[in-house]
Design an enzyme around this catalytic site. Structure first.
Site, PDB file in Angstrom:
ATOM      1  N   SER A 158       0.858  -1.185   0.000  1.00  0.00           N
ATOM      2  CA  SER A 158       0.000   0.000   0.000  1.00  0.00           C
ATOM      3  C   SER A 158       0.891   1.230   0.000  1.00  0.00           C
ATOM      4  O   SER A 158       1.997   1.204   0.538  1.00  0.00           O
ATOM      5  CB  SER A 158      -0.901   0.014   1.240  1.00  0.00           C
ATOM      6  OG  SER A 158      -1.605   1.238   1.331  1.00  0.00           O
ATOM      7  N   TYR A 214       2.018   2.350   9.090  1.00  0.00           N
ATOM      8  CA  TYR A 214       1.553   1.364   8.119  1.00  0.00           C
ATOM      9  C   TYR A 214       2.218   1.598   6.766  1.00  0.00           C
ATOM     10  O   TYR A 214       2.821   0.690   6.175  1.00  0.00           O
ATOM     11  CB  TYR A 214       0.030   1.443   7.994  1.00  0.00           C
ATOM     12  CG  TYR A 214      -0.551   0.576   6.898  1.00  0.00           C
ATOM     13  CD1 TYR A 214      -0.622  -0.804   7.042  1.00  0.00           C
ATOM     14  CD2 TYR A 214      -1.039   1.144   5.724  1.00  0.00           C
ATOM     15  CE1 TYR A 214      -1.156  -1.610   6.049  1.00  0.00           C
ATOM     16  CE2 TYR A 214      -1.582   0.357   4.722  1.00  0.00           C
ATOM     17  CZ  TYR A 214      -1.635  -1.017   4.887  1.00  0.00           C
ATOM     18  OH  TYR A 214      -2.166  -1.801   3.893  1.00  0.00           O
ATOM     19  N   ALA A 253       4.861   3.389   5.965  1.00  0.00           N
ATOM     20  CA  ALA A 253       6.321   3.271   6.002  1.00  0.00           C
ATOM     21  C   ALA A 253       6.747   1.808   6.047  1.00  0.00           C
ATOM     22  O   ALA A 253       7.701   1.403   5.377  1.00  0.00           O
ATOM     23  CB  ALA A 253       6.872   4.025   7.209  1.00  0.00           C
ATOM     24  N   SER A 254       6.036   1.004   6.830  1.00  0.00           N
ATOM     25  CA  SER A 254       6.393  -0.420   6.930  1.00  0.00           C
ATOM     26  C   SER A 254       6.100  -1.161   5.632  1.00  0.00           C
ATOM     27  O   SER A 254       6.822  -2.084   5.252  1.00  0.00           O
ATOM     28  CB  SER A 254       5.656  -1.081   8.102  1.00  0.00           C
ATOM     29  OG  SER A 254       4.248  -1.025   7.937  1.00  0.00           O
ATOM     30  N   LYS A 255       5.067  -0.740   4.925  1.00  0.00           N
ATOM     31  CA  LYS A 255       4.771  -1.349   3.628  1.00  0.00           C
ATOM     32  C   LYS A 255       5.795  -0.917   2.575  1.00  0.00           C
ATOM     33  O   LYS A 255       6.174  -1.703   1.695  1.00  0.00           O
ATOM     34  CB  LYS A 255       3.354  -0.972   3.177  1.00  0.00           C
ATOM     35  CG  LYS A 255       2.251  -1.721   3.898  1.00  0.00           C
ATOM     36  CD  LYS A 255       2.226  -3.187   3.485  1.00  0.00           C
ATOM     37  CE  LYS A 255       0.976  -3.891   3.961  1.00  0.00           C
ATOM     38  NZ  LYS A 255       0.865  -5.275   3.455  1.00  0.00           N
ATOM     39  N   ILE A 315      -9.449  -0.992  -1.546  1.00  0.00           N
ATOM     40  CA  ILE A 315     -10.418  -2.080  -1.704  1.00  0.00           C
ATOM     41  C   ILE A 315     -11.232  -2.166  -0.422  1.00  0.00           C
ATOM     42  O   ILE A 315     -10.666  -2.238   0.679  1.00  0.00           O
ATOM     43  CB  ILE A 315      -9.708  -3.410  -1.999  1.00  0.00           C
ATOM     44  CG1 ILE A 315      -9.071  -3.358  -3.398  1.00  0.00           C
ATOM     45  CG2 ILE A 315     -10.675  -4.590  -1.909  1.00  0.00           C
ATOM     46  CD1 ILE A 315      -8.387  -4.621  -3.822  1.00  0.00           C
ATOM     47  N   THR A 359     -12.801  -3.861   2.239  1.00  0.00           N
ATOM     48  CA  THR A 359     -12.875  -5.165   2.894  1.00  0.00           C
ATOM     49  C   THR A 359     -13.467  -5.021   4.293  1.00  0.00           C
ATOM     50  O   THR A 359     -13.124  -5.763   5.202  1.00  0.00           O
ATOM     51  CB  THR A 359     -11.487  -5.809   2.976  1.00  0.00           C
ATOM     52  OG1 THR A 359     -10.602  -4.932   3.709  1.00  0.00           O
ATOM     53  CG2 THR A 359     -10.919  -6.058   1.592  1.00  0.00           C
TER      54      THR A 359
END
Length: 251
Positions: A153, A162, A164-166, A195, A197
């Site tokens: 992402s 989130y 940065a880790s991705k 998306i 979910t």
């Protein structure tokens, strides 16, 4: 004599409406046996107490498509989880020839309000665990060909740890494409874009749909189609790529 079905390990298959569940259903139909990693406490922390409702029905649906299915609960925040997962999968199904990294820890916070604890947890689960799973996958591969696909992402603003880790995950997977090529392993990253979910509010859904040139949001099936292709013989020559499968929202 019937050829044995190949084995794929998919992480993050904790919810029936998730991207990982869509991928699992497609791969089962393609002829794969499946090891499904999940961690219910993490899913419930993000999506609520009913996050894992229907997981047994998903397993039944996969089995009805001919797949042997091995659920493997494991907390990916723990450094030893990767080796333990592969030991369990090898004992239950055999050596996987495909690894699909679809897990994520995702708690929104920005530049000024992210705690060190949450920053470290995002990197432990989204980044470190992915590296360790790739490492174990390469060490245990028994065929002359393997596939790695990771879901990423680029959502970083207001979601710093989130995103940065991705982003770090992307670099690891692309490095694996070169470092592991001599083992016959290809490695690619998919960015599916937004998306729904189960995390979108009606206003978020309306806003993101308005940004889509296609006029609709992506679905888990859209991502599953690309994963299916990359794991097939037709996708073997694609390696070391970050592929945007987002309907054009990032263009």
């Amino acid at each position: 004599m019937t050829e044995p079905r190949p084995v794929a390990l998919i992480t993050g298959v904790g919810r029936t409406v998730g991207i990982a569940a869509g991928i699992a259903l497609r791969l089962a139909a393609d002829g794969w046996d499946l090891a499904l990693n999940y961690w219910t406490p993490a899913d419930r922390s993000i999506f609520g107490d009913s996050a894992d409702a229907g997981l047994g029905d998903l397993v039944s649906a996969l089995e009805s498509l001919g797949a042997a299915v091995l659920p493997v609960p494991a907390d990916l925040e723990l450094p030893d989880s990767a080796s333990e997962i592969f030991r369990e999968v090898q004992a239950g199904l055999g050596s996987p020839s495909a690894l699909v990294l679809s897990h994520a820890w995702d708690i929104d916070s920005g530049m000024l309000d992210t705690s060190v604890e949450q920053f470290d947890k995002h990197f432990a689960i989204n980044t470190r665990a992915s590296w360790l799973l790739i490492q174990q996958f390469a060490k245990q591969l028994e065929t002359d060909e393997g596939r790695i696909v990771a879901i990423t992402s680029d959502h970083t603003v207001g979601n710093l740890p989130y995103g940065a880790s991705k982003g770090a995950l992307d670099r690891i997977v692309i490095a694996a494409a070169k470092e592991l090529a001599h083992l016959g392993i290809s490695a690619n990253v998919i960015n599916p874009g937004p998306i729904d979910t189960g995390w979108m509010t009606p206003s978020v859904r309306e806003h993101l749909t308005g940004l889509q040139p296609t006029g609709r949001l992506g679905t888990p099936d859209d991502t599953a189609d690309l994963v299916s292709f990359l794991l097939s013989a037709h996708g073997a020559w694609i390696n070391g790529q970050l592929l945007k499968s987002d309907g054009g929202v990032s263009s």
